[in-house]
Design a protein around this motif. Structure first.
Motif: not given
Length: 174
Positions: A24-32, A103-120
């Motif tokens: 639901a939040a994805l459309p509000a995000m920029s394409q980038q 893989d779908q779950f991972a995509r959700v987390y990858a959209v909401f967290f930065t690489v640095e946050e995911l690493q933490q």
């Protein structure tokens, strides 16, 4: 089996809610920002794998098998044997598809967290404390859900009574 099934359904419902909120939040995000780097996706998937201690996928497909059995058997009691075999075959087919969902779950987390946050996050869940938390989530979520059920039931009763009291204070009888 019953508590495991309920636990799996509870976890599935929570994750479904998270996924629906995320989409639901994805459309509000920029394409980038919606473009996911391979590194972010890999870290997010590692997190999903590290926290899959409750057998969410397996529990969900077993529940689907049980529900199917409960729907079909009363209509045709004579097909119990073939029905068992058919459900076992379909369960077997679905067992190999866990990765698709994760893989779908991972995509959700990858959209909401930065690489640095995911690493933490991965670092934490790779630690003994993180692993203990992940393993306890399956057990604690059932207890937390039971507490929430009691709270919600009490809240509904209290809220209804409070609204009626407010209306009565305004001279309105309900």
């Amino acid at each position: 089996m019953k508590s495991t099934s309920r636990r799996a359904l509870t976890i599935a419902a929570a994750l479904l809610s998270l996924i629906l909120s995320a989409f639901a939040a994805l459309p509000a995000m920029s394409q980038q920002s919606a473009e996911i780097s391979p590194e972010a996706l890999a870290l997010a998937r590692k997190y999903v794998d590290l926290t899959d201690t409750g057998g969410l996928y397996e529990g969900t497909i077993v529940q689907a098998g049980i529900r199917t059995y409960q729907q079909l058997l009363p209509q045709n009691p004579e097909i119990a044997g073939p029905l068992d075999k058919a459900i076992e075959k379909v369960l077997s087919d679905y067992k190999g598809r866990k990765s698709e969902l994760f893989d779908q779950f991972a995509r959700v987390y990858a959209v909401f967290f930065t690489v640095e946050e995911l690493q933490q996050i991965v670092d934490f869940y790779s630690s003994p404390t993180g692993q203990r938390l992940a393993k306890s989530n399956a057990s604690t979520s059932g207890t937390i859900n039971r507490i929430m059920d009691v709270f919600a039931s009490n809240l509904n009763t209290e809220f209804f009574a409070a609204v009626r009291a407010e209306l009565k204070a305004q001279g309105i009888d309900t």
